[in-house]
Design a protein around this motif. Structure first.
Motif, mmCIF file in Angstrom:
data_model
loop_
_atom_site.group_PDB
_atom_site.id
_atom_site.type_symbol
_atom_site.label_atom_id
_atom_site.label_comp_id
_atom_site.label_asym_id
_atom_site.label_seq_id
_atom_site.Cartn_x
_atom_site.Cartn_y
_atom_site.Cartn_z
ATOM 1 N N GLU A 2 1.813 -24.227 -33.259
ATOM 2 C CA GLU A 2 1.768 -23.720 -35.119
ATOM 3 C C GLU A 2 0.651 -22.437 -34.755
ATOM 4 O O GLU A 2 1.621 -20.676 -35.192
ATOM 5 C CB GLU A 2 1.338 -24.657 -35.821
ATOM 6 N N THR A 3 -0.262 -21.909 -33.678
ATOM 7 C CA THR A 3 -1.168 -21.437 -33.373
ATOM 8 C C THR A 3 0.178 -19.443 -32.716
ATOM 9 O O THR A 3 -0.216 -19.191 -33.512
ATOM 10 C CB THR A 3 -2.039 -21.814 -32.522
ATOM 11 N N LEU A 4 0.071 -20.137 -32.074
ATOM 12 C CA LEU A 4 1.630 -19.092 -31.429
ATOM 13 C C LEU A 4 2.667 -18.843 -32.272
ATOM 14 O O LEU A 4 2.649 -17.524 -32.324
ATOM 15 C CB LEU A 4 2.570 -19.856 -30.201
ATOM 16 N N ARG A 5 3.485 -19.421 -33.385
ATOM 17 C CA ARG A 5 3.857 -19.040 -34.545
ATOM 18 C C ARG A 5 2.910 -17.791 -34.904
ATOM 19 O O ARG A 5 3.563 -17.195 -36.193
ATOM 20 C CB ARG A 5 4.610 -20.309 -35.139
ATOM 21 N N GLU A 6 1.745 -18.357 -35.616
ATOM 22 C CA GLU A 6 1.469 -17.525 -36.119
ATOM 23 C C GLU A 6 1.234 -16.263 -35.511
ATOM 24 O O GLU A 6 0.927 -14.968 -36.098
ATOM 25 C CB GLU A 6 -0.047 -17.963 -36.715
ATOM 26 N N ARG A 7 0.716 -16.404 -34.309
ATOM 27 C CA ARG A 7 0.529 -14.893 -34.176
ATOM 28 C C ARG A 7 1.450 -14.286 -33.523
ATOM 29 O O ARG A 7 1.470 -13.021 -33.655
ATOM 30 C CB ARG A 7 -0.112 -15.206 -31.963
ATOM 31 N N ILE A 8 2.434 -14.382 -33.636
ATOM 32 C CA ILE A 8 4.571 -14.018 -33.594
ATOM 33 C C ILE A 8 3.924 -13.520 -34.823
ATOM 34 O O ILE A 8 4.643 -12.258 -35.337
ATOM 35 C CB ILE A 8 5.124 -14.914 -33.366
ATOM 36 N N GLN A 9 4.425 -14.141 -35.965
ATOM 37 C CA GLN A 9 4.711 -13.732 -37.474
ATOM 38 C C GLN A 9 3.380 -12.451 -37.498
ATOM 39 O O GLN A 9 4.183 -11.820 -38.439
ATOM 40 C CB GLN A 9 4.418 -14.960 -38.911
ATOM 41 N N SER A 10 1.832 -12.841 -37.482
ATOM 42 C CA SER A 10 0.746 -11.848 -37.719
ATOM 43 C C SER A 10 1.550 -10.185 -36.793
ATOM 44 O O SER A 10 0.758 -9.692 -37.274
ATOM 45 C CB SER A 10 -0.642 -12.518 -37.509
ATOM 46 N N GLY A 11 1.926 -10.625 -35.903
ATOM 47 C CA GLY A 11 2.096 -9.573 -35.058
ATOM 48 C C GLY A 11 1.425 -8.898 -33.609
ATOM 49 O O GLY A 11 1.387 -8.375 -33.299
ATOM 50 N N GLN A 65 4.120 -9.447 -30.462
ATOM 51 C CA GLN A 65 5.783 -8.575 -30.515
ATOM 52 C C GLN A 65 6.402 -9.056 -29.644
ATOM 53 O O GLN A 65 6.938 -10.654 -28.510
ATOM 54 C CB GLN A 65 5.425 -7.178 -30.127
ATOM 55 N N PRO A 66 8.128 -9.693 -30.234
ATOM 56 C CA PRO A 66 9.309 -9.316 -30.201
ATOM 57 C C PRO A 66 9.595 -8.984 -28.199
ATOM 58 O O PRO A 66 8.860 -7.702 -28.346
ATOM 59 C CB PRO A 66 10.390 -9.416 -30.434
ATOM 60 N N GLY A 67 9.639 -9.529 -26.978
ATOM 61 C CA GLY A 67 9.201 -9.735 -26.058
ATOM 62 C C GLY A 67 8.242 -9.527 -25.631
ATOM 63 O O GLY A 67 8.783 -9.189 -23.466
ATOM 64 N N ASP A 68 7.309 -9.445 -25.879
ATOM 65 C CA ASP A 68 5.702 -9.582 -25.029
ATOM 66 C C ASP A 68 5.957 -11.262 -24.521
ATOM 67 O O ASP A 68 6.512 -12.477 -25.316
ATOM 68 C CB ASP A 68 4.661 -9.667 -26.324
ATOM 69 N N PRO A 69 4.954 -11.075 -23.220
ATOM 70 C CA PRO A 69 5.144 -12.615 -22.684
ATOM 71 C C PRO A 69 4.365 -13.320 -23.762
ATOM 72 O O PRO A 69 2.823 -13.466 -23.957
ATOM 73 C CB PRO A 69 4.495 -11.950 -21.393
ATOM 74 N N LEU A 70 4.257 -14.848 -23.775
ATOM 75 C CA LEU A 70 3.591 -15.491 -24.384
ATOM 76 C C LEU A 70 2.017 -16.635 -23.256
ATOM 77 O O LEU A 70 2.501 -16.059 -21.963
ATOM 78 C CB LEU A 70 4.138 -17.011 -24.446
ATOM 79 N N PRO A 71 1.261 -17.016 -24.229
ATOM 80 C CA PRO A 71 0.235 -17.033 -22.740
ATOM 81 C C PRO A 71 0.717 -17.773 -21.803
ATOM 82 O O PRO A 71 1.844 -18.267 -22.652
ATOM 83 C CB PRO A 71 -0.494 -17.372 -23.994
ATOM 84 N N GLY A 108 11.666 -16.840 -12.971
ATOM 85 C CA GLY A 108 10.810 -16.704 -12.518
ATOM 86 C C GLY A 108 10.252 -15.709 -12.820
ATOM 87 O O GLY A 108 8.952 -15.088 -12.369
ATOM 88 N N LYS A 109 9.615 -15.624 -14.434
ATOM 89 C CA LYS A 109 8.956 -14.628 -15.239
ATOM 90 C C LYS A 109 8.368 -14.719 -15.935
ATOM 91 O O LYS A 109 6.863 -15.059 -16.759
ATOM 92 C CB LYS A 109 9.856 -13.037 -15.578
ATOM 93 N N GLY A 110 8.481 -16.456 -16.897
ATOM 94 C CA GLY A 110 8.190 -16.855 -17.383
ATOM 95 C C GLY A 110 8.535 -16.695 -18.965
ATOM 96 O O GLY A 110 9.585 -16.887 -19.188
ATOM 97 N N ALA A 111 7.664 -17.653 -20.743
ATOM 98 C CA ALA A 111 7.988 -17.436 -21.385
ATOM 99 C C ALA A 111 8.020 -15.948 -22.670
ATOM 100 O O ALA A 111 6.424 -15.980 -22.084
ATOM 101 C CB ALA A 111 7.620 -18.919 -22.010
ATOM 102 N N PHE A 112 8.759 -15.533 -22.895
ATOM 103 C CA PHE A 112 8.494 -13.827 -23.568
ATOM 104 C C PHE A 112 8.986 -14.598 -25.794
ATOM 105 O O PHE A 112 9.729 -15.627 -25.742
ATOM 106 C CB PHE A 112 9.578 -13.057 -23.553
ATOM 107 N N VAL A 113 7.707 -13.486 -26.097
ATOM 108 C CA VAL A 113 8.843 -13.803 -28.098
ATOM 109 C C VAL A 113 10.610 -13.819 -28.169
ATOM 110 O O VAL A 113 10.595 -12.395 -27.085
ATOM 111 C CB VAL A 113 7.950 -12.806 -28.482
#
Length: 145
Positions: free
Chosen positions: A27-36, A39-45, A79-84
Motif C-alpha cells: 500500500e505504501t508503494l502504491r501511494e508513492r506511485i499514485q502521488s507521483g 514514476q512509471p519506469g522508475d525502479p522500485l526500492p 537481473g535489473k530489479g522491479a520497476f513501476v
C-alpha cells in the motif's frame, strides 16, 4: 463463510482491518506511485531497502512485491530489479470520475495491447520482405539470363 489469512502475525479474519506487513508495504508503494513520487519506469526500492524501512523479513518484502506485480503496479526485469509498470490511460478516461479506483488502468491489458501492436508491426514487415523477395526473384531471373 468467513475467510482467514495466515501471516507472520498469525491468523486474522479477512477484512478485519488489521493489515499484515506485506500489505502495508504494498500500500505504501502504491501511494508513492499514485502521488507521483515514483514514476512509471522508475525502479522500485530494493528488497534490502524495504527490509530496513519496514523492519520486515525478505519473505514479507517478496510477498509485497508479488502482490504489486499481480495487481499490475510493478514489473520485473531479470537481473535489473522491479520497476513501476507503464499504464496506458484511454483518452476518454478521467481518474477524477472514479476516485475510488485503486488499481491502475492497464496492467495485463496494457501488455496485451503492446504485444498486439508489435505483432501487427511484424506482420507488416513480413509482408514488405515477401514483396521484396518476390521482386528480386522475378527481376533477378531476367537479369541472370
Amino acid at each position: 463463510m468467513t475467510g482467514v489469512v495466515v501471516g507472520r502475525r498469525g491468523r486474522r479474519l479477512v477484512g478485519s482491518g488489521v493489515p499484515l506487513t506485506f500489505e502495508v508495504i504494498a500500500e505504501t508503494l502504491r501511494e508513492r506511485i499514485q502521488s507521483g513520487g515514483i514514476q512509471p519506469g522508475d525502479p522500485l526500492p530494493t528488497q534490502a531497502m524495504l527490509m530496513r524501512e519496514f523492519g520486515a523479513s525478505s519473505l514479507t518484502v517478496q510477498k509485497a512485491m508479488a502482490l504489486l506485480k499481480q495487481e499490475g503496479w510493478a514489473v520485473s526485469r531479470p537481473g535489473k530489479g522491479a520497476f513501476v509498470a507503464h499504464h496506458d490511460h484511454p483518452d476518454d478516461a478521467d481518474d477524477l470520475d472514479h476516485p475510488d479506483t485503486t488499481a491502475p488502468l492497464g496492467g495485463t491489458a496494457a501488455r496485451v495491447d503492446m504485444l498486439e501492436r508489435a505483432l501487427a508491426d511484424a506482420v507488416h514487415q513480413l509482408a514488405d520482405l515477401r514483396a521484396r523477395v518476390e521482386a528480386l526473384e522475378t527481376g533477378g531471373g531476367k537479369r541472370g539470363r
